[in-house]
Design a protein around this motif. Structure first.
Motif, PDB file in Angstrom:
ATOM      1  N   LYS A   4     -14.691 -24.567 -61.231  1.00 55.22           N
ATOM      2  CA  LYS A   4     -14.442 -24.451 -59.804  1.00 55.22           C
ATOM      3  C   LYS A   4     -15.817 -24.332 -59.165  1.00 55.22           C
ATOM      4  N   GLN A   9     -21.832 -25.018 -53.406  1.00 57.56           N
ATOM      5  CA  GLN A   9     -21.882 -26.232 -54.247  1.00 57.56           C
ATOM      6  C   GLN A   9     -20.935 -27.289 -53.679  1.00 57.56           C
ATOM      7  N   ARG A  27     -30.809 -19.410 -60.508  1.00 54.66           N
ATOM      8  CA  ARG A  27     -29.455 -19.237 -61.052  1.00 54.66           C
ATOM      9  C   ARG A  27     -28.360 -19.377 -60.002  1.00 54.66           C
ATOM     10  N   LYS A  30     -27.893 -24.630 -58.978  1.00 60.29           N
ATOM     11  CA  LYS A  30     -28.519 -25.857 -58.487  1.00 60.29           C
ATOM     12  C   LYS A  30     -28.325 -27.023 -59.444  1.00 60.29           C
ATOM     13  N   SER A  31     -28.733 -26.822 -60.703  1.00 59.69           N
ATOM     14  CA  SER A  31     -28.663 -27.927 -61.670  1.00 59.69           C
ATOM     15  C   SER A  31     -27.206 -28.352 -61.868  1.00 59.69           C
ATOM     16  N   PHE A  32     -26.326 -27.376 -61.859  1.00 59.94           N
ATOM     17  CA  PHE A  32     -24.887 -27.638 -62.005  1.00 59.94           C
ATOM     18  C   PHE A  32     -24.394 -28.504 -60.843  1.00 59.94           C
TER      19      PHE A  32
HETATM   20  N1  LIG Z   1     -19.304 -24.003 -60.441  1.00 61.77           N
HETATM   21  C1  LIG Z   1     -19.631 -23.448 -61.603  1.00 61.77           C
HETATM   22  N2  LIG Z   1     -18.688 -23.204 -62.541  1.00 61.77           N
HETATM   23  C2  LIG Z   1     -19.005 -22.655 -63.726  1.00 61.77           C
HETATM   24  N3  LIG Z   1     -20.251 -22.301 -64.078  1.00 61.77           N
HETATM   25  C3  LIG Z   1     -21.230 -22.513 -63.193  1.00 61.77           C
HETATM   26  C4  LIG Z   1     -20.976 -23.107 -61.923  1.00 61.77           C
HETATM   27  N4  LIG Z   1     -22.147 -23.184 -61.266  1.00 61.77           N
HETATM   28  C5  LIG Z   1     -23.087 -22.700 -62.067  1.00 61.77           C
HETATM   29  N5  LIG Z   1     -22.534 -22.284 -63.227  1.00 61.77           N
HETATM   30  C6  LIG Z   1     -23.244 -21.639 -64.337  1.00 61.77           C
HETATM   31  O1  LIG Z   1     -24.113 -20.671 -63.770  1.00 61.77           O
HETATM   32  C7  LIG Z   1     -25.368 -20.679 -64.433  1.00 61.77           C
HETATM   33  C8  LIG Z   1     -26.457 -21.067 -63.447  1.00 61.77           C
HETATM   34  O2  LIG Z   1     -26.232 -22.397 -63.010  1.00 61.77           O
HETATM   35  P1  LIG Z   1     -27.398 -23.471 -62.945  1.00 61.77           P
HETATM   36  O3  LIG Z   1     -28.112 -23.550 -64.227  1.00 61.77           O
HETATM   37  O4  LIG Z   1     -26.838 -24.701 -62.369  1.00 61.77           O
HETATM   38  O5  LIG Z   1     -28.269 -22.719 -61.864  1.00 61.77           O
HETATM   39  P2  LIG Z   1     -29.736 -23.073 -61.385  1.00 61.77           P
HETATM   40  O6  LIG Z   1     -29.796 -22.623 -59.969  1.00 61.77           O
HETATM   41  O7  LIG Z   1     -30.063 -24.458 -61.703  1.00 61.77           O
HETATM   42  O8  LIG Z   1     -30.540 -22.049 -62.293  1.00 61.77           O
HETATM   43  P3  LIG Z   1     -32.119 -22.061 -62.653  1.00 61.77           P
HETATM   44  O9  LIG Z   1     -32.745 -21.327 -61.503  1.00 61.77           O
HETATM   45  O10 LIG Z   1     -32.162 -21.282 -63.925  1.00 61.77           O
HETATM   46  O11 LIG Z   1     -32.544 -23.487 -62.776  1.00 61.77           O
HETATM   47  C9  LIG Z   1     -25.219 -21.676 -65.577  1.00 61.77           C
HETATM   48  O12 LIG Z   1     -24.823 -20.976 -66.721  1.00 61.77           O
HETATM   49  C10 LIG Z   1     -24.126 -22.600 -65.098  1.00 61.77           C
HETATM   50  O13 LIG Z   1     -23.447 -23.224 -66.152  1.00 61.77           O
END
Ligand SMILES: Nc1ncnc2c1ncn2[C@@H]1O[C@H](COP(=O)(O)OP(=O)(O)OP(=O)(O)O)[C@@H](O)[C@H]1O
Ligand SMILES: [Mg+2]
Length: 412
Positions: A4, A9, A27, A30-32
């Motif tokens: 979800k 996002q 965290r 973003k990457s997600f």
């Molecule tokens: N919509 C979502 N549903 C389930 N898990 C999520 C979702 N969004 C993010 N996550 C989880 O939350 C964590 C952080 O997400 P992500 O790696 O995308 O963040 P980020 O902002 O890119 O972090 P970083 O600053 O470390 O690069 C990861 O474990 C990711 O799998």
């Protein structure tokens, strides 16, 4: 995988403009979010897309695993590990590339691209990628934590790119305790940038939180550890700063000597607590006998400084004089500056560094230490070595680097 999206996002993925940005704290997802948006493009119709990250390990360890997790296998035709290239059954192709050599990104014709952690990259990467989608009227999106007033800030501010902002706390999976812990150990500006996705400018005064609350009368205590923070020089002055650290890790700076042309002999006498006439004519006598000095802390380069006549490094001369409790610290200057900032004022709003009002040079250096005129305002830039304010500030940074418990350290 069933998932979800967080509210932010979802907003980002639904932006239909050609160019968009998810500006998020660490965290924040973003990457997600970028991966879900890329998958949406790849699945919608036959297209060629590219996923770009600053380094190859980020492609391998972050982005490819996210694609594997979020794109159901039934849509995949094959994946080439050697080419980092993915084919979907609908004919779409996705290329995974690092931006380490931006020129290698030329020559692609794309319908969409995603750049993760874009703000750590030079603008050239964005310009090259834009040129790759011109002929197709394609789409481009970035997911990144802000990095000062750099090109990402310019794109967002000018409206050339549509953006969604997300704090770390907007990711419901992040434990709020972790965020509160960061608030205690980071300075406010860096906390706002990293956790609240705010475009903070690293311009002007380096220690801009330094204020009246940091200036208090200090009476050194016999039972607290005392340090001398040192930056050695000859024509460039030698700076010696006396500090004590209390049980709460507050740093109290209570005495200073900043003088050009201090001979090693004079430095040794000052450290030993003898009465010394300084080159400026001032008479100085340390309040602290040498037996109470736990350590003299300096930087590697400073420790190798050669005084008037060339020859031996200062650290060796002092060693010959029997002063051997000298610790040389290394480490990143930028990180050291953030450690000092966090001591001056934590993001919680508490000062943990204090200067006695008679240390006029320290006070004026905390106020005057600045970034160069032409700074871009990003956190990784170094302050101006103006040969006025940098000597005491280097000494203080060595001290705080030495005292900072690396186990509690934050990561970017
Ligand atoms: N919509 C979502 N549903 C389930 N898990 C999520 C979702 N969004 C993010 N996550 C989880 O939350 C964590 C952080 O997400 P992500 O790696 O995308 O963040 P980020 O902002 O890119 O972090 P970083 O600053 O470390 O690069 C990861 O474990 C990711 O799998
Ligand atoms: Mg990420």
């Amino acid at each position: 995988m069933k998932y979800k999206l967080s509210f932010k996002q979802g907003q980002f993925i639904n932006i239909s403009d050609r160019f968009s940005a998810f500006i998020g704290g660490v965290r924040s997802g973003k990457s997600f979010a970028g991966t879900v948006k890329g998958i949406k493009f790849a699945r919608r119709r036959k297209s060629i897309g590219a996923v770009i990250a600053p380094t190859y390990p980020m492609i391998r360890d972050v982005l490819i695993p996210l694609w594997q997790e979020l794109l159901p296998a039934k849509f995949v035709k094959k994946y080439s590990r050697s080419e980092h290239k993915l084919w979907l059954k609908n004919g779409s192709v996705v290329l995974f590339r690092s931006a380490e050599i931006p020129e290698r990104l030329y020559g692609l014709t794309l319908h969409w691209f995603h750049i993760d952690e874009a703000a750590t990259l030079p603008r050239r990467v964005w310009d090259i990628m834009m040129s790759r989608v011109i002929s197709t009227r394609g789409y481009g999106f970035i997911t990144t934590t802000p990095n000062g007033h750099n090109w990402v800030y310019e794109l967002v501010k000018s409206g050339e790119i549509s953006s969604v902002f997300a704090k770390t706390s907007d990711n419901p999976l992040i434990d709020p305790v972790e965020i509160e812990r960061a608030r205690k150990i980071l300075d406010s500006k860096f906390f706002r940038q990293q956790y609240e996705a705010s475009f903070e400018a690293y311009l002007g005064q380096v220690y801009d939180d330094f204020g009246e609350r940091n200036i208090v009368p200090i009476v050194p205590h016999a039972d607290l550890p005392t340090y001398i923070a040192a930056d050695f020089g000859w024509r460039h002055p030698t700076a010696l700063v006396w500090a004590q650290v209390d049980q709460e890790n507050n740093i109290m700076l209570f005495d200073e000597v900043v003088e050009s042309f201090l001979t090693p002999d004079a430095i040794a006498k000052i450290i030993r607590g003898e009465k010394v006439r300084l080159p400026s004519g001032k008479i100085f006598k340390s309040k602290i006998p040498i037996g109470m000095i736990r350590e003299i802390i300096t930087g590697f380069e400073a420790s190798q400084s050669r005084q008037e006549s060339g020859g031996l490094a200062i650290i060796d001369i002092l060693g010959d004089e029997g002063i051997r409790n000298i610790r040389t610290v290394g480490g990143s200057i930028v990180r050291g500056i953030f450690d000092v900032r966090a001591k001056i004022l934590s993001a919680e709003g508490e000062p943990h560094l204090f200067v006695d009002p008679h240390c006029e040079r320290l006070i004026s250096d905390f106020r005057g230490y600045h970034y160069p005129e032409n700074a871009k305002g990003i956190a990784s830039e170094l302050p101006e070595k103006d040969n006025i304010h940098d000597h005491t500030m280097d000494a203080v940074r060595y001290l705080i680097t030495a005292l900072t418990d690396r186990k509690k350290e934050w990561t970017i």
